[in-house]
Scaffold this active site. Structure first.
Site, mmCIF file in Angstrom:
data_model
loop_
_atom_site.group_PDB
_atom_site.id
_atom_site.type_symbol
_atom_site.label_atom_id
_atom_site.label_comp_id
_atom_site.label_asym_id
_atom_site.label_seq_id
_atom_site.Cartn_x
_atom_site.Cartn_y
_atom_site.Cartn_z
ATOM 1 N N GLU A 13 -1.428 -5.431 8.337
ATOM 2 C CA GLU A 13 -0.707 -4.827 9.469
ATOM 3 C C GLU A 13 -1.407 -5.181 10.780
ATOM 4 O OE1 GLU A 13 -0.211 -0.598 8.908
ATOM 5 O OE2 GLU A 13 0.710 -0.858 6.936
ATOM 6 N N ASP A 27 -1.238 -6.362 -0.660
ATOM 7 C CA ASP A 27 -1.274 -5.701 0.653
ATOM 8 C C ASP A 27 -2.683 -5.159 0.888
ATOM 9 O OD1 ASP A 27 -0.096 -4.823 2.972
ATOM 10 O OD2 ASP A 27 0.931 -3.107 2.053
ATOM 11 N N LYS A 51 -1.001 -9.545 2.716
ATOM 12 C CA LYS A 51 -0.327 -9.043 3.927
ATOM 13 C C LYS A 51 -1.274 -8.103 4.643
ATOM 14 C CE LYS A 51 2.966 -5.691 3.920
ATOM 15 N NZ LYS A 51 2.304 -4.690 4.788
ATOM 16 N N GLU A 57 8.866 -3.742 10.534
ATOM 17 C CA GLU A 57 9.205 -2.443 9.937
ATOM 18 C C GLU A 57 9.693 -1.478 11.014
ATOM 19 O OE1 GLU A 57 6.301 -0.699 7.302
ATOM 20 O OE2 GLU A 57 7.363 1.213 7.248
ATOM 21 N N ASP A 94 0.843 -1.202 0.000
ATOM 22 C CA ASP A 94 0.000 0.000 0.000
ATOM 23 C C ASP A 94 0.881 1.255 0.000
ATOM 24 O OD1 ASP A 94 0.908 -0.015 2.600
ATOM 25 O OD2 ASP A 94 -1.066 0.169 3.522
ATOM 26 N N SER A 95 2.210 1.061 0.047
ATOM 27 C CA SER A 95 3.127 2.184 -0.180
ATOM 28 C C SER A 95 2.977 2.701 -1.614
ATOM 29 C CB SER A 95 4.575 1.783 0.102
ATOM 30 O OG SER A 95 4.930 0.636 -0.642
HETATM 31 O O1 KIV Z 1 3.504 -1.171 1.686
HETATM 32 C C1 KIV Z 1 4.703 -1.478 1.792
HETATM 33 O O2 KIV Z 1 5.555 -1.150 0.956
HETATM 34 C C2 KIV Z 1 5.103 -2.226 2.983
HETATM 35 C C3 KIV Z 1 6.565 -2.490 3.156
HETATM 36 C C4 KIV Z 1 7.208 -1.307 3.753
HETATM 37 C C5 KIV Z 1 6.817 -3.705 3.935
HETATM 38 O O3 KIV Z 1 4.284 -2.573 3.764
#
Ligand code: KIV
Length: 274
Positions: free
Chosen positions: A116, A84, A114, A189, A45-46
């Site tokens: 959080e 994510d 993934k 992280e 989600d970055s």
């Molecule tokens: O969204 C992302 O890029 C992440 C990484 C920093 C692990 O969650």
């Protein structure tokens, strides 16, 4: 050849081989990341700030995350593709969370998702349990969890146990609970090296660090940081290329050549006039 599977990752982990993961958000970069040999590609989600032009990860929608994941899926042959789950695409109810997570596998071609987890986060730990029982592999993510940035107040290193930082014990307990619930690996992280080592020793699944130091089982970086695409540089990262410079140079050359008549040349023209 089929993509890297969870048993492949666990075999490498058992053999003590460091695991590699990079983010990617679109097909051309994902293709090169895959050919470069990483084990896992995270469609993070970055993408919010690195791909979609938002200020942070919070505005990323489920549809945007699915679209990015599907683009990456179309380009990748060998690496495991991990989608994510964006902010509030999970946690509202078990049913909606499962449905949303399932879309990454059913519609976008991801191999895993993934999510959080806050220190002690019972909601997400229960979800990991439910999802893995149903056949949706989950990668956990503890330490700095950017989706909770409004609560955390900044990109503080976690595991120090001060005001701005979860205690190392809380990270260890949360990671243990995620592993017990079935997470196949856990991202750490921005965690102090000591806390990351404690988590790594405490769980029997691979830990993948970003800003978590050297005593973890694998590393992940944000691909735009590694490529020098986007102008930011962070202590936790390493820039291996300067694509901003390369791209700008190419564009400037193109503009100059069109303006001074060098492009198109005869070689670029169909049926040139003699
Ligand atoms: O969204 C992302 O890029 C992440 C990484 C920093 C692990 O969650």
């Amino acid at each position: 050849m089929s993509r890297t599977s969870i048993p492949d990752l666990l075999a490498a982990y058992e053999d003590g081989e460091p695991l590699t993961m990079l983010t990617a958000y679109d097909a051309p970069i994902a293709r090169q990341v895959d050919r470069g040999g990483v084990d896992m590609i995270l469609v993070g989600d970055s993408a919010g700030h690195n791909h979609l032009g938002y200020d942070d990860t919070l505005p990323v929608t489920l549809e945007e995350a699915l679209s990015n994941t599907a683009a990456v899926d179309r380009a990748v042959e060998d690496a495991m593709v991990i989608g994510d789950l964006p902010f509030l695409a999970y946690g509202l109810s078990v049913e909606r969370s499962i449905e949303n997570a399932g879309r990454f596998l059913k519609e976008a071609g991801a191999d895993a998702v993934k999510l959080e987890t806050a220190p002690g986060g019972e909601t997400t730990i229960e979800l990991v349990d439910r999802l893995t029982e149903l056949g949706v592999p989950v990668q956990g993510h503890v330490g700095l969890t950017p989706q909770r940035m409004n609560q955390i107040g900044g990109g503080f290193v976690q595991g120090r146990g001060d005001e701005q930082s979860a205690a190392a014990d809380a990270l260890v307990e949360t990671a243990r609970a995620l592993a017990d619930a079935g997470a196949f690996s856990i991202v750490l992280e921005a965690v102090s090296e000591d806390a990351a080592r404690r988590v790594t020793d405490a769980v029997d699944v691979p830990t993948i660090g970003i800003g978590a130091g050297r005593y973890v089982d694998g590393q992940v970086l944000v691909v735009t940081d590694l490529l020098g695409l986007g102008g930011e540089s962070y202590k936790l990262s390493k820039q291996y290329a300067d694509l901003d410079k390369t791209i700008r140079g190419a564009v400037e050359s193109y503009v100059e050549e069109v303006r001074d008549g060098q492009f198109p040349a005869e070689a670029n023209v169909y049926d040139p006039i003699e």
